[in-house]
Scaffold this motif. Structure first.
Motif, PDB file in Angstrom:
ATOM      1  N   ARG A 213      51.908  39.743  38.550  1.00 25.42           N
ATOM      2  CA  ARG A 213      52.231  38.346  38.247  1.00 25.42           C
ATOM      3  C   ARG A 213      51.398  37.388  39.098  1.00 25.42           C
ATOM      4  O   ARG A 213      51.022  36.307  38.640  1.00 25.42           O
ATOM      5  CB  ARG A 213      53.726  38.099  38.494  1.00 25.42           C
ATOM      6  N   THR A 214      51.106  37.785  40.322  1.00 28.02           N
ATOM      7  CA  THR A 214      50.305  36.938  41.206  1.00 28.02           C
ATOM      8  C   THR A 214      48.886  36.806  40.684  1.00 28.02           C
ATOM      9  O   THR A 214      48.331  35.700  40.619  1.00 28.02           O
ATOM     10  CB  THR A 214      50.293  37.523  42.632  1.00 28.02           C
ATOM     11  N   VAL A 215      48.273  37.914  40.294  1.00 31.94           N
ATOM     12  CA  VAL A 215      46.911  37.877  39.755  1.00 31.94           C
ATOM     13  C   VAL A 215      46.895  37.153  38.416  1.00 31.94           C
ATOM     14  O   VAL A 215      45.963  36.392  38.118  1.00 31.94           O
ATOM     15  CB  VAL A 215      46.357  39.309  39.614  1.00 31.94           C
ATOM     16  N   GLU A 216      47.919  37.366  37.611  1.00 35.72           N
ATOM     17  CA  GLU A 216      47.999  36.685  36.326  1.00 35.72           C
ATOM     18  C   GLU A 216      48.006  35.164  36.508  1.00 35.72           C
ATOM     19  O   GLU A 216      47.265  34.432  35.840  1.00 35.72           O
ATOM     20  CB  GLU A 216      49.268  37.125  35.584  1.00 35.72           C
ATOM     21  N   ALA A 217      48.837  34.671  37.425  1.00 35.22           N
ATOM     22  CA  ALA A 217      48.884  33.229  37.692  1.00 35.22           C
ATOM     23  C   ALA A 217      47.562  32.744  38.286  1.00 35.22           C
ATOM     24  O   ALA A 217      47.104  31.629  37.997  1.00 35.22           O
ATOM     25  CB  ALA A 217      50.041  32.914  38.636  1.00 35.22           C
ATOM     26  N   PHE A 218      46.938  33.576  39.116  1.00 37.84           N
ATOM     27  CA  PHE A 218      45.657  33.239  39.750  1.00 37.84           C
ATOM     28  C   PHE A 218      44.572  33.047  38.690  1.00 37.84           C
ATOM     29  O   PHE A 218      43.825  32.051  38.718  1.00 37.84           O
ATOM     30  CB  PHE A 218      45.288  34.366  40.715  1.00 37.84           C
ATOM     31  N   LEU A 219      44.486  33.967  37.754  1.00 39.70           N
ATOM     32  CA  LEU A 219      43.461  33.893  36.704  1.00 39.70           C
ATOM     33  C   LEU A 219      43.734  32.745  35.736  1.00 39.70           C
ATOM     34  O   LEU A 219      42.809  32.050  35.302  1.00 39.70           O
ATOM     35  CB  LEU A 219      43.401  35.222  35.954  1.00 39.70           C
ATOM     36  N   LYS A 220      44.989  32.534  35.397  1.00 37.18           N
ATOM     37  CA  LYS A 220      45.331  31.441  34.476  1.00 37.18           C
ATOM     38  C   LYS A 220      45.040  30.086  35.099  1.00 37.18           C
ATOM     39  O   LYS A 220      44.611  29.155  34.401  1.00 37.18           O
ATOM     40  CB  LYS A 220      46.803  31.546  34.066  1.00 37.18           C
ATOM     41  N   GLU A 221      45.282  29.956  36.389  1.00 43.06           N
ATOM     42  CA  GLU A 221      44.991  28.693  37.066  1.00 43.06           C
ATOM     43  C   GLU A 221      43.487  28.422  37.067  1.00 43.06           C
ATOM     44  O   GLU A 221      43.050  27.285  36.844  1.00 43.06           O
ATOM     45  CB  GLU A 221      45.515  28.740  38.504  1.00 43.06           C
ATOM     46  N   ALA A 222      42.679  29.455  37.299  1.00 41.84           N
ATOM     47  CA  ALA A 222      41.222  29.280  37.273  1.00 41.84           C
ATOM     48  C   ALA A 222      40.734  28.949  35.869  1.00 41.84           C
ATOM     49  O   ALA A 222      39.776  28.178  35.701  1.00 41.84           O
ATOM     50  CB  ALA A 222      40.535  30.542  37.787  1.00 41.84           C
ATOM     51  N   ALA A 223      41.397  29.519  34.847  1.00 41.71           N
ATOM     52  CA  ALA A 223      40.980  29.295  33.457  1.00 41.71           C
ATOM     53  C   ALA A 223      41.239  27.870  32.987  1.00 41.71           C
ATOM     54  O   ALA A 223      40.711  27.456  31.947  1.00 41.71           O
ATOM     55  CB  ALA A 223      41.702  30.285  32.537  1.00 41.71           C
ATOM     56  N   ARG A 224      42.032  27.106  33.727  1.00 44.89           N
ATOM     57  CA  ARG A 224      42.289  25.722  33.344  1.00 44.89           C
ATOM     58  C   ARG A 224      41.035  24.869  33.456  1.00 44.89           C
ATOM     59  O   ARG A 224      40.876  23.891  32.730  1.00 44.89           O
ATOM     60  CB  ARG A 224      43.407  25.131  34.207  1.00 44.89           C
ATOM     61  N   LYS A 225      40.114  25.245  34.363  1.00 48.63           N
ATOM     62  CA  LYS A 225      38.906  24.448  34.570  1.00 48.63           C
ATOM     63  C   LYS A 225      37.620  25.261  34.486  1.00 48.63           C
ATOM     64  O   LYS A 225      36.538  24.680  34.485  1.00 48.63           O
ATOM     65  CB  LYS A 225      38.967  23.757  35.935  1.00 48.63           C
ATOM     66  N   ARG A 226      37.737  26.579  34.440  1.00 52.52           N
ATOM     67  CA  ARG A 226      36.536  27.406  34.410  1.00 52.52           C
ATOM     68  C   ARG A 226      36.600  28.348  33.205  1.00 52.52           C
ATOM     69  O   ARG A 226      37.667  28.794  32.801  1.00 52.52           O
ATOM     70  CB  ARG A 226      36.427  28.244  35.689  1.00 52.52           C
ATOM     71  N   LYS A 227      35.428  28.650  32.667  1.00 50.83           N
ATOM     72  CA  LYS A 227      35.334  29.605  31.567  1.00 50.83           C
ATOM     73  C   LYS A 227      34.717  30.886  32.106  1.00 50.83           C
ATOM     74  O   LYS A 227      33.581  30.886  32.592  1.00 50.83           O
ATOM     75  CB  LYS A 227      34.483  29.030  30.432  1.00 50.83           C
ATOM     76  N   PHE A 228      35.457  31.975  32.021  1.00 55.57           N
ATOM     77  CA  PHE A 228      34.979  33.254  32.536  1.00 55.57           C
ATOM     78  C   PHE A 228      35.575  34.375  31.694  1.00 55.57           C
ATOM     79  O   PHE A 228      36.444  34.148  30.848  1.00 55.57           O
ATOM     80  CB  PHE A 228      35.346  33.431  34.015  1.00 55.57           C
ATOM     81  N   HIS A 229      35.108  35.573  31.950  1.00 55.21           N
ATOM     82  CA  HIS A 229      35.512  36.743  31.161  1.00 55.21           C
ATOM     83  C   HIS A 229      36.271  37.724  32.065  1.00 55.21           C
ATOM     84  O   HIS A 229      35.834  38.001  33.181  1.00 55.21           O
ATOM     85  CB  HIS A 229      34.267  37.412  30.573  1.00 55.21           C
ATOM     86  N   VAL A 230      37.405  38.208  31.600  1.00 49.87           N
ATOM     87  CA  VAL A 230      38.213  39.150  32.366  1.00 49.87           C
ATOM     88  C   VAL A 230      38.217  40.503  31.666  1.00 49.87           C
ATOM     89  O   VAL A 230      38.490  40.588  30.461  1.00 49.87           O
ATOM     90  CB  VAL A 230      39.665  38.650  32.532  1.00 49.87           C
ATOM     91  N   ILE A 231      37.908  41.542  32.411  1.00 52.52           N
ATOM     92  CA  ILE A 231      38.000  42.924  31.915  1.00 52.52           C
ATOM     93  C   ILE A 231      39.214  43.559  32.579  1.00 52.52           C
ATOM     94  O   ILE A 231      39.326  43.566  33.807  1.00 52.52           O
ATOM     95  CB  ILE A 231      36.722  43.722  32.242  1.00 52.52           C
ATOM     96  N   VAL A 232      40.109  44.098  31.775  1.00 47.33           N
ATOM     97  CA  VAL A 232      41.360  44.655  32.282  1.00 47.33           C
ATOM     98  C   VAL A 232      41.395  46.155  31.992  1.00 47.33           C
ATOM     99  O   VAL A 232      41.290  46.572  30.830  1.00 47.33           O
ATOM    100  CB  VAL A 232      42.590  43.978  31.641  1.00 47.33           C
ATOM    101  N   ALA A 233      41.546  46.963  33.044  1.00 50.98           N
ATOM    102  CA  ALA A 233      41.751  48.408  32.865  1.00 50.98           C
ATOM    103  C   ALA A 233      43.219  48.644  32.517  1.00 50.98           C
ATOM    104  O   ALA A 233      44.118  48.070  33.141  1.00 50.98           O
ATOM    105  CB  ALA A 233      41.373  49.159  34.139  1.00 50.98           C
ATOM    106  N   GLU A 234      43.481  49.480  31.537  1.00 49.72           N
ATOM    107  CA  GLU A 234      44.836  49.604  31.002  1.00 49.72           C
ATOM    108  C   GLU A 234      45.807  50.306  31.938  1.00 49.72           C
ATOM    109  O   GLU A 234      47.024  50.229  31.766  1.00 49.72           O
ATOM    110  CB  GLU A 234      44.813  50.331  29.665  1.00 49.72           C
ATOM    111  N   SER A 235      45.311  51.016  32.936  1.00 54.90           N
ATOM    112  CA  SER A 235      46.151  51.659  33.962  1.00 54.90           C
ATOM    113  C   SER A 235      47.142  52.653  33.359  1.00 54.90           C
ATOM    114  O   SER A 235      48.365  52.496  33.467  1.00 54.90           O
ATOM    115  CB  SER A 235      46.913  50.597  34.776  1.00 54.90           C
TER     116      SER A 235
END
Length: 350
Positions: A169-191
């Motif tokens: 949840r911490t990383v999820e909020a971290f990435l979503k906050e960055a996505a508000r002003k930045r455009k980037f690509h996230v690769i997620v390993a399914e674990s």
């Protein structure tokens, strides 16, 4: 626990807390930390104690009770140690009332701050001061995720490729906050076999983040295209190592091979004064049913084979580049300094 003179309400609260965690109704370290702080507040406010020494003994006993019942959950013990440090600090503050408190006074620094006050003296204002400090600790825990997310723009830049694994949840909020002003690509390993990464990828995609879900076996091949790895963790160990979701070690090794920085997002209540040791593996890790790895129907053809399905990986500190705590970013080598600020030396073992 029969020797403890706890009120029925507090005793029931401890038992309900342990039962909720064992039955997985409290499924995250954040909820465990909040519940532990509330439990400590009830002990301070409702139990009869005349001195800080009695209160520290009660907190220590309850902390051992909770830690032994849920040994793989370190947040409860960490928070209880934080509360014990609060008690010691407030005793030192109460003992310094009426005395010279000039920071340049070497005698005051050595006698009052160094000794920490007399734990056997009954101070009339101690209970209220401790409760107030516990409320501040609760507020720190509640806004820890927000404070970590607010640092996202300092670490994620436009057109970068970020890799993560599992669901935090911490990383999820971290990435979503960055996505508000930045455009980037996230690769997620399914674990696999928990497949928590699928939940993370779905959540990020629904938030408008460009997301790609990959299998765990493709991590090494994709790492050459990645700018940085950002993961969460269950616990930050005293040496700066991680007790993270299974698969994090392989991800960190691939990042190390390709010289990709590994950034770990974690709240301070996850920082533990404990070390990882081979003889204590049973309490460090948690092994769940191997059915997700090898279904029972397929196991009949195998003989004399043991299948283990551990939940956590240990990631050595040399594979971690930076920690992002709710108080700011720190290198793994700085963890020892944070430990000295958060925990008292006498509270390393509850």
């Amino acid at each position: 626990m029969s020797s403890l003179s706890l009120s029925d309400d507090v005793r029931d609260r401890v038992e309900a807390f342990i039962s909720s965690r064992q039955q997985k109704r409290l499924c995250s370290s954040y909820h465990v930390a909040r519940e532990t702080v509330d439990l400590a507040r009830r002990i301070v406010s409702q139990k009869r104690w005349s001195s800080a020494c009695e209160l520290l003994e009660t907190l220590s006993t309850v902390g051992r009770w909770v830690s032994s019942a849920i040994p793989s959950e370190t947040a409860a013990g960490n928070v209880m140690r934080r509360v014990r440090k609060i008690v010691r600090d407030e005793v030192a503050e109460c003992s310094s009332d009426g005395k010279q408190q000039n920071p340049d006074d070497l005698h005051w620094m050595l006698t009052v701050q160094g000794a920490g006050g007399d734990l056997t003296v009954a101070y009339p204002t101690l209970r209220g001061a401790i409760i107030e400090s516990i409320h501040e600790l609760m507020e720190e825990i509640e806004i820890s995720g927000h404070n970590i997310a607010m640092q996202a723009l300092e670490h994620i830049h436009s057109n970068e490729v970020v890799m993560t694994c599992g669901h935090s949840r911490t990383v999820e909020a971290f990435l979503k906050e960055a996505a508000r002003k930045r455009k980037f690509h996230v690769i997620v390993a399914e674990s696999a076999p928990s497949y928590q990464g699928q939940r993370m990828a779905k959540s990020l995609a629904e938030a408008g983040v460009e997301t790609t879900l990959i299998t765990d076996s493709a991590v090494f091949a994709m790492m050459s295209r990645v700018n940085k790895v950002i993961i969460g963790t269950h616990t930050v160990m005293a040496d700066g190592g991680l007790k993270a979701l299974n698969g994090a070690h392989g991800l960190a090794l691939a990042a190390h091979h390709h010289s990709v920085p590994v950034i770990v997002c974690a709240a301070l209540f996850k920082l533990s004064p404990q070390f990882h040791s081979a003889y204590d593996e049973d309490t460090f890790n948690k092994v769940v049913s191997p059915h997700d790895v090898l279904p029972f129907a397929e196991g009949g053809v195998l003989s004399d084979v043991e299948i283990h399905n551990p939940v956590f990986d240990y990631v050595p500190p040399d594979l971690v580049t930076l920690f992002i705590f709710n108080t700011g970013g720190n290198a793994p080598s700085y963890v020892y300094r944070l430990l000295s600020e958060l925990y008292h030396p006498d509270d390393q073992e509850l």
